[in-house]
Every structure is written in structure tokens, then in C-alpha cells.
Design an enzyme around this catalytic site. Structure first.
Site, PDB file in Angstrom:
ATOM      1  N   ARG A  63       8.259   4.684  -2.040  1.00  0.00           N
ATOM      2  CA  ARG A  63       7.436   4.447  -3.228  1.00  0.00           C
ATOM      3  C   ARG A  63       6.482   3.277  -2.994  1.00  0.00           C
ATOM      4  O   ARG A  63       6.890   2.240  -2.470  1.00  0.00           O
ATOM      5  CB  ARG A  63       8.313   4.165  -4.445  1.00  0.00           C
ATOM      6  CG  ARG A  63       9.123   5.375  -4.902  1.00  0.00           C
ATOM      7  CD  ARG A  63       9.964   5.042  -6.121  1.00  0.00           C
ATOM      8  NE  ARG A  63      10.990   4.043  -5.816  1.00  0.00           N
ATOM      9  CZ  ARG A  63      11.850   3.581  -6.711  1.00  0.00           C
ATOM     10  NH1 ARG A  63      11.812   4.008  -7.962  1.00  0.00           N
ATOM     11  NH2 ARG A  63      12.755   2.695  -6.357  1.00  0.00           N
ATOM     12  N   ASP A  65       3.525   0.566  -4.724  1.00  0.00           N
ATOM     13  CA  ASP A  65       3.291  -0.118  -5.993  1.00  0.00           C
ATOM     14  C   ASP A  65       1.881   0.136  -6.511  1.00  0.00           C
ATOM     15  O   ASP A  65       1.048   0.757  -5.844  1.00  0.00           O
ATOM     16  CB  ASP A  65       3.487  -1.627  -5.809  1.00  0.00           C
ATOM     17  CG  ASP A  65       4.915  -1.996  -5.465  1.00  0.00           C
ATOM     18  OD1 ASP A  65       5.831  -1.266  -5.884  1.00  0.00           O
ATOM     19  OD2 ASP A  65       5.108  -3.014  -4.775  1.00  0.00           O
ATOM     20  N   TYR A 123       3.567  -0.447   7.531  1.00  0.00           N
ATOM     21  CA  TYR A 123       2.440  -0.807   6.673  1.00  0.00           C
ATOM     22  C   TYR A 123       1.460  -1.685   7.447  1.00  0.00           C
ATOM     23  O   TYR A 123       1.840  -2.388   8.390  1.00  0.00           O
ATOM     24  CB  TYR A 123       2.904  -1.589   5.446  1.00  0.00           C
ATOM     25  CG  TYR A 123       3.603  -0.786   4.376  1.00  0.00           C
ATOM     26  CD1 TYR A 123       2.937  -0.428   3.210  1.00  0.00           C
ATOM     27  CD2 TYR A 123       4.941  -0.423   4.508  1.00  0.00           C
ATOM     28  CE1 TYR A 123       3.578   0.289   2.203  1.00  0.00           C
ATOM     29  CE2 TYR A 123       5.587   0.292   3.509  1.00  0.00           C
ATOM     30  CZ  TYR A 123       4.903   0.638   2.357  1.00  0.00           C
ATOM     31  OH  TYR A 123       5.549   1.341   1.368  1.00  0.00           O
ATOM     32  N   ARG A 210       3.998  -7.860   0.526  1.00  0.00           N
ATOM     33  CA  ARG A 210       2.989  -8.680  -0.135  1.00  0.00           C
ATOM     34  C   ARG A 210       3.432 -10.142  -0.235  1.00  0.00           C
ATOM     35  O   ARG A 210       2.606 -11.063  -0.181  1.00  0.00           O
ATOM     36  CB  ARG A 210       2.674  -8.092  -1.503  1.00  0.00           C
ATOM     37  CG  ARG A 210       1.964  -6.739  -1.418  1.00  0.00           C
ATOM     38  CD  ARG A 210       1.954  -5.993  -2.731  1.00  0.00           C
ATOM     39  NE  ARG A 210       1.302  -6.751  -3.785  1.00  0.00           N
ATOM     40  CZ  ARG A 210       1.299  -6.389  -5.063  1.00  0.00           C
ATOM     41  NH1 ARG A 210       1.949  -5.285  -5.447  1.00  0.00           N
ATOM     42  NH2 ARG A 210       0.675  -7.124  -5.956  1.00  0.00           N
TER      43      ARG A 210
END
Length: 308
Positions: A63, A65, A123, A210
């Protein structure tokens, strides 16, 4: 090029189907369907349901964000009706909004599961490090006007490699039962005005990347020494960390599965990093007990109705 594949228009596909999905997350609350905001999952399921003329449920590999993008989100669903590969691909793309696209469609074994079969996720966090605000890249990169030292950021990030407790880098509302994750590598490189934080792990906590990016930017600006991320890690306290970096710079670029599933390979995104030349699946996964258990796991296949 290998990713220009023929789309069969004759043989209907039945059973479990995997998709490679790309999306610009700017207009969405993230992948997961919510009642109060638009989501990527809801848009994709609506498109697939129109092709099938019946409801379709889609499950993803990880998932994302609000505002986070993906170039290789892996999704699977169980086809309620037979449709050809070309019908699923081009039909879904005709029904999807312009900021979501299906890149490929392939049949997979019944024990494939986009999330539970995944061995690693990867990522890339993209920072535009320049005095003036970005224009063309404003929706898919984070802007930092202060000079950043990418070499210091890379050196600092190495303390986060391995299987460790990432409590200092998880969101306050993270629902994961365990704060331990196995980070395979973190690389920080500068390409002209772009700084790219490339990170891969078996899985990630909510806001983990992040929050790591926020700490590394603080090191790159010279606000903290290169030992800072390691010191934060040891504290196991999110309240001692830096601000969470914006979602617009984060791109979900790869998911690794056991070779037996034979999913299509493609250039790693986002496209502004295509010059790097790396393709999905090129990195060797580190050996771990978690990965060995995942390879041996067999997801319970869907129950098939037997016609009388």
C-alpha cells in the site's frame, strides 16, 4: 526491447491474473480504498469490473500513502469471467483515468499473492536540489533549495542496513505488529540537480522511507553528523526524529518474487531515471530466514465452483 510484448487476443484468461500498474498518486489518498477520498484501488477495481461486467477485487503488493507514486505496483485478482489478455489490458486502460495505467497483464499460478508472495519492495525518493522551485517535475519530486551533500547522505544511510528495529522511523499511527524490518541496501546518488535515495527492504513501516529521507536531508544540509541516522535508530523513539519528507518525491519502483512466478521484467522507474539503465529483478536478494520462509509459503488458492 523486451517490454514490447505481444498481447494475445484469442485465448481467454481464467483463474488468477497479475497486473503491473503505474500511477501518479497526486490526486489519491493512496492505494487503499477509502469511503471519504479517491483511491487507486477503487479506480482500478471499477475499471476491471466494467470489463468483467461483475465486481472485481484487486489486491496489491504494497500500500502506498497519499501523494506517493508507483511505476511497478504489482496487483492480482481472480478473473470472474474469461477475457483475453488484450481485453484486460486495453479495456482497463480505456476505463482508467489518465493518471493510472496497466502496463502488463499475465496469468499466474493460483498460489501467487501480490502481497504475501513478495520477497522485497524497492522505492526511490527523488529530490530536486536547486535554488529555484521546479516546474515540470513539481508533482513527482521534492524540492530542496539548500545545497545537499549526497556523499554524506549515502555514508549516513549505511547505518540503517540490515535487520533492525525501525521504531524511530515509523509513523505514530503505524499498525504493524512488529517494528523490525530488513533493509537490503540504501544508496544515495546525485545526478545533476537530482538526488536519489534508492532503498530496498523486505517490507516497510508506515512513513518509514519518508522519515528516513527527512533524516538524510538533515545530514545533507549539515545540520547533523553522518552518525545521526544510526543514533536515531538506537533511540527507538519517533518523537526524536526529523520531519516526514513529502510524499510527492516517493516512487514505488519494484517488487521481487520467487523466480517460478516469472513476472515480466521492465526498466525501473520513474522514467526520469531511465538513463540509469537498471531493470526490475537485477539485484541479488540477501539470504535471510524470512525470505526462505516466504519462498516456501504457498498461499491457499481460491475456491473454484464446480459446475453441475
Amino acid at each position: 526491447m523486451a517490454f514490447f510484448e505481444f498481447q494475445d487476443d484469442h485465448q481467454p484468461l481464467e483463474g488468477r491474473i497479475a497486473l503491473g500498474v503505474e500511477y501518479d498518486g497526486s490526486a489519491y489518498c493512496g492505494w487503499q480504498r477509502l469511503t471519504q477520498a479517491p483511491s487507486v484501488q477503487a479506480a482500478l477495481e471499477a475499471a476491471l469490473s466494467k470489463i468483467a461486467n461483475t465486481p472485481v477485487q484487486a489486491l496489491c503488493s504494497g500500500r502506498t500513502d497519499t501523494g506517493v507514486h508507483a511505476t511497478r505496483q504489482i496487483v492480482h485478482f481472480d478473473a470472474p469471467v474469461p477475457r483475453t489478455q488484450k481485453a484486460w489490458l486495453f479495456g482497463a486502460n480505456a476505463k482508467l483515468p489518465r493518471d493510472i495505467a496497466v502496463r502488463w497483464v499475465v496469468p499466474v499460478a493460483d498460489d501467487f499473492h501480490a502481497r504475501l508472495s513478495a520477497l522485497a519492495r524497492r522505492y526511490r525518493y527523488v529530490i530536486l536540489n536547486q535554488p529555484s522551485r521546479p516546474v515540470l517535475e513539481r508533482a513527482n519530486a521534492t524540492w530542496c533549495r539548500e545545497p545537499l551533500d549526497a556523499e554524506r547522505m549515502h555514508a549516513a544511510a549505511q547505518a540503517l542496513i540490515g535487520e533492525q528495529d525501525f521504531s524511530s522511523f515509523r509513523a505514530a499511527g503505524c499498525q504493524s505488529k512488529s517494528s523490525h524490518r530488513h533493509v537490503h541496501f540504501i544508496e544515495v546518488r546525485r545526478y545533476g540537480p537530482m538526488i536519489v535515495i534508492d532503498i530496498q527492504a523486505n517490507a516497510f513501516l508506515h512513513h518509514m522511507i519518508r522519515n528516513i529521507a527527512g533524516a538524510l536531508v538533515a545530514v545533507g544540509r549539515g545540520d547533523h553528523p553522518t552518525t545521526y541516522p544510526g543514533e536515531l535508530l538506537a533511540l527507538r523513539d519517533r518523537t526524536q526524529g526529523n520531519v516526514t519528507a513529502p510524499g510527492c518525491g516517493l516512487h514505488f519502483v519494484d517488487v521481487y518474487y520467487d523466480e517460478r512466478f516469472q513476472l515480466p521484467q521492465e526498466p525501473l522507474g520513474p522514467n526520469m531515471l531511465a538513463f540509469v539503465g537498471e531493470w526490475s529483478g537485477e539485484r541479488t536478494l540477501p539470504d535471510s530466514e524470512w525470505a526462505r520462509e516466504r519462498r516456501q509459503r504457498r498461499v491457499h488458492p481460491p475456491r473454484r465452483e464446480v459446475s453441475s
